[in-house]
Design an enzyme around this catalytic site. Structure first.
Site, PDB file in Angstrom:
ATOM      1  N   ASN A 120      50.859 140.030 -13.276  1.00 12.95           N
ATOM      2  CA  ASN A 120      49.813 139.097 -13.730  1.00 12.95           C
ATOM      3  C   ASN A 120      49.694 137.873 -12.818  1.00 12.95           C
ATOM      4  OD1 ASN A 120      49.029 140.726 -15.813  1.00 12.95           O
ATOM      5  ND2 ASN A 120      50.476 139.832 -17.263  1.00 12.95           N
ATOM      6  N   HIS A 402      56.488 143.826 -18.430  1.00 11.93           N
ATOM      7  CA  HIS A 402      56.983 143.254 -17.171  1.00 11.93           C
ATOM      8  C   HIS A 402      55.888 142.484 -16.449  1.00 11.93           C
ATOM      9  CE1 HIS A 402      59.818 146.270 -18.319  1.00 11.93           C
ATOM     10  NE2 HIS A 402      59.011 147.249 -17.969  1.00 11.93           N
ATOM     11  N   CYS A 403      54.929 141.985 -17.178  1.00  8.90           N
ATOM     12  CA  CYS A 403      53.757 141.276 -16.629  1.00  8.90           C
ATOM     13  C   CYS A 403      52.884 142.196 -15.787  1.00  8.90           C
ATOM     14  CB  CYS A 403      54.141 140.048 -15.810  1.00  8.90           C
ATOM     15  SG  CYS A 403      55.163 138.869 -16.689  1.00  8.90           S
ATOM     16  N   ALA A 404      53.184 143.496 -15.793  1.00  7.12           N
ATOM     17  CA  ALA A 404      52.302 144.457 -15.111  1.00  7.12           C
ATOM     18  C   ALA A 404      51.404 145.033 -16.208  1.00  7.12           C
ATOM     19  CB  ALA A 404      53.117 145.532 -14.421  1.00  7.12           C
TER      20      ALA A 404
END
Ligand SMILES: Cc1ncc(COP(=O)(O)O)c(C=O)c1O
Length: 462
Positions: A120, A402-404
């Site tokens: 992100n 995982h901010c993905a």
């Protein structure tokens, strides 16, 4: 030559976690700091002073250490000089610095191309720029997102090429995915960015390339000039140093010509502030407004030197606590050793996990180049419950997106989450085997607990 088990045992002695019995396998989030680095903080305090803000011996001493840290970082990345380096709090802030510095340069009808693989940190700033900030100035800039192959996790280079055109000002691409592990081939991404032919204010005719190196730099040799990247961002807390320092490398002429991201003290040329005009400091200090994280930067640069010593990257001498240039071949040997060791651990983990019933590994098959991590789901298990169970077995994993977040949604994962194990230079075969064993046991012997409604898990950073 690969790191041997005795090498790893010797390396682990330098870390406090080794005494606690922790199985530290969440290194893609943050690595552990070696004791020497923490001792280094202490040894700097007799000269504790601000930089560029005093004539005392202490201030000069600290200023020299701080400035030479920029040389170490520049040398490590193959950058021509410290003038190309800016320090921030982390990768996220470094990428935002590029976004805010370029803000005024975008023209109506331009576009930014990024990818579905991004963290992100390398997507949300561009979303904010294109969808929120620039529209308020009446400027339309499109955000385009390149796909990845769902089977292999590889960036779809044909799709990327189809999105880049003469109005693509910037291509923003991860150097190594923190979820699928894939490593986009940066020379090809560079060539695709070049082919667009965007007329930049500097006279160049090509899209600029920003690489998110948060997962690339800690375990690979990266030469910014050989890769010809315009911008590279990474965080030192994923590379042995304590929290608090991120780096932006940018080509010198871009930093010369861009507006600063932060305005204030120390980024100003001596005496050049009047009611009518402000003159900026020379590089790199033009990008260092306000008191920086002085000790953090010094310790972070020394983390690179310590990495050389820990893995035996230079048989001729030690580099920690020195300020001499670290020769390029030494940097390469160090990073190759770290890369080979962590790749070996990742292969071992993937081989071990491949036999677990219901377990699906995400990204490419074992043996394909990947960042040193493996993310997976297990049928019938919430990744959060799985991570909690692994923790009960002493194994530290990470569950979440995982901010993905884009990639999790794109793969149709519901909830958009996976469980991830990730490795660094101090991990041993025994760590991997304990982690794999714990996954096997948990999945075989402990039925998943029913998921309580609401408040099931602590908030996960996205
Ligand atoms: C690929 C990638 N990019 C960016 C970041 C953000 O790093 P930071 O939180 O240090 O800003 C991370 C951290 O996990 C990452 O893995």
């Amino acid at each position: 030559m690969d790191l041997t088990e005795p090498d790893i045992a010797r390396i682990r002695e330098q870390f406090d976690f080794d005494r606690s019995g922790r199985v530290v396998t969440n290194n893609a989030a943050s690595t552990q700091p070696p004791r020497q680095l923490l001792d280094l903080y202490r040894s700097l305090t007799p000269f504790y002073e601000n930089v560029h803000r005093g004539q005392s011996d202490a201030s000069r001493y600290t200023t020299d250490r701080f400035e030479s840290s920029y040389d170490t970082i520049a040398g490590w990345l193959g950058a021509p000089s410290r003038r190309s380096i800016a320090t921030y709090r982390n990768t996220t802030e470094a990428i935002n610095a590029v976004m805010y510095s370029l803000l005024t340069e975008f023209r109506d009808g331009d576009n930014v191309v990024t990818t579905m693989l991004e963290h992100n940190s390398n997507y949300v700033p561009w979303h904010g720029l294109c969808r929120e900030i620039l529209p308020r100035f009446g400027r339309r800039v499109e955000l385009r997102i390149a796909r990845f192959d769902h089977r292999t996790g590889e960036l779809d280079l044909d799709h990327l090429a189809s999105l880049v055109d003469a109005r693509t000002k910037l291509v923003c691409c991860s150097g190594a995915s923190n979820f699928l592990g894939s490593k986009p081939p940066l020379p090809i991404v560079r060539a695709i960015a070049d082919a667009g032919g965007y007329p930049q204010p500097t006279g160049e005719r090509r899209a600029r390339l920003l690489v998110d190196g948060a997962q690339l730099v800690p375990s690979s040799f990266v030469d910014v000039q050989a890769l010809d990247v315009d911008y590279l961002a990474f965080s030192f807390h994923k590379l042995l140093a304590p929290f608090g320092v991120g780096v932006l490398y940018a080509k010198e002429h871009l930093l010369e010509q861009s507006l600063p991201f932060l305005y204030g003290g120390d980024m100003i040329a001596d005496g050049q502030v009047t009611p009518d005009a402000v003159g900026y400091n020379g590089l790199p200090w033009k990008y260092s407004a306000g008191t920086p994280n002085i000790l953090g930067v010094i310790v972070s640069a020394q983390a690179l030197r310590l990495a050389v010593d820990l893995v035996g990257g230079d048989p001729t001498r030690m580099h920690f606590r020195s300020e001499d240039p670290v020769p390029g071949p030494v940097v390469r040997r160090t990073m190759d050793r770290i890369g080979e060791h962590t790749a070996h651990l990742t292969r071992r983990a993937m081989d071990g996990l491949s036999g677990v019933p219901g377990l699906r590994m995400l990204g490419g098959p074992p043996g394909t180049p990947r960042s040193p991590l493996v993310a997976f789901t297990v049928a019938g298990w919430s990744p959060f419950e799985l991570a909690a169970e692994l923790n009960r077995h002493g194994v530290e994993s990470r569950a979440g997106c995982h901010c993905a977040t884009l990639a999790h949604h794109d793969l149709g994962l519901d909830p958009p989450a996976s469980c991830r194990l990730s490795f660094y230079l101090y991990n041993s075969n025994a760590d991997v085997d304990r982690a794999v064993d714990a996954v096997r046991k948990v999945v075989a012997h402990r039925p998943p607990a029913p998921t309580p409604v609401g408040g099931r898990h602590r908030r996960e950073a996205a």
